[in-house]
Design a protein around this motif. Sequence first.
Motif, PDB file in Angstrom:
ATOM      1  N   PRO A   1       0.832  -1.207   0.000  1.00  0.00           N
ATOM      2  CA  PRO A   1       0.000   0.000   0.000  1.00  0.00           C
ATOM      3  C   PRO A   1       0.871   1.263   0.000  1.00  0.00           C
ATOM      4  CG  PRO A   1       0.015  -1.019   2.178  1.00  0.00           C
ATOM      5  CD  PRO A   1       0.850  -1.879   1.289  1.00  0.00           C
ATOM      6  N   ILE A   2       0.495   2.206  -0.835  1.00  0.00           N
ATOM      7  CA  ILE A   2       1.132   3.520  -0.862  1.00  0.00           C
ATOM      8  C   ILE A   2       0.079   4.510  -0.383  1.00  0.00           C
ATOM      9  CG2 ILE A   2       2.323   5.241  -2.273  1.00  0.00           C
ATOM     10  CD1 ILE A   2       3.837   2.604  -2.236  1.00  0.00           C
ATOM     11  N   GLU A   3       0.349   5.141   0.751  1.00  0.00           N
ATOM     12  CA  GLU A   3      -0.614   6.046   1.394  1.00  0.00           C
ATOM     13  C   GLU A   3      -0.328   7.488   0.983  1.00  0.00           C
ATOM     14  OE1 GLU A   3      -2.919   4.709   3.321  1.00  0.00           O
ATOM     15  OE2 GLU A   3      -2.049   2.708   3.624  1.00  0.00           O
ATOM     16  N   SER A   4      -1.386   8.218   0.626  1.00  0.00           N
ATOM     17  CA  SER A   4      -1.246   9.635   0.299  1.00  0.00           C
ATOM     18  C   SER A   4      -2.417  10.392   0.911  1.00  0.00           C
ATOM     19  CB  SER A   4      -1.236   9.841  -1.223  1.00  0.00           C
ATOM     20  OG  SER A   4      -2.544   9.704  -1.751  1.00  0.00           O
ATOM     21  N   GLU A   5      -2.421  11.683   0.726  1.00  0.00           N
ATOM     22  CA  GLU A   5      -3.518  12.512   1.230  1.00  0.00           C
ATOM     23  C   GLU A   5      -4.854  12.132   0.601  1.00  0.00           C
ATOM     24  OE1 GLU A   5      -3.362  16.417  -1.558  1.00  0.00           O
ATOM     25  OE2 GLU A   5      -1.566  16.046  -0.352  1.00  0.00           O
TER      26      GLU A   5
END
Length: 156
Positions: A136-140
Amino acid sequence: MRLEFISPFVHSAHSVLETLLGAAPTRGEPSLQGKGFHVSEVLAMVGVVGDIEGAVICSMTRTVALGISGRMLGGARLRELGDLGRSAISDLATMISRDGAAELCGTGFECETTPATVIEGGRMRVTTVERTLCVPIESELGTLLIIVDLREATGR
């Protein structure tokens, strides 16, 4: 599943999202999935062919897809994905896969990517040849799940 095949695509996803969003995303905890698993409502899949074969899949919720595609379309506030939004998600997967493949080529593995396919639906299930690492790549805007299903090509 070899880490050296996975890392370039995770690195690429991080870099592409940072460029698109103007802020550094964070990498979540990777998980090893069985040969069949459920994905979110929107996924973009890119084939990889050459010394390495398989697919790179970007999976996200509809909300994340709308946010990312809207940002890619100059900050538009999309209420539905539509052709333009799907095109943006396709471009996102293409950028991630193309840059990851280029990084792999730099290590001596020649490979190319196919055009992206965007699929929408509920409770979709992906079946792979081998166990798959999901990162998983978490962003705003939320979570983009990078699924890398690559292996060395047979008979090459």
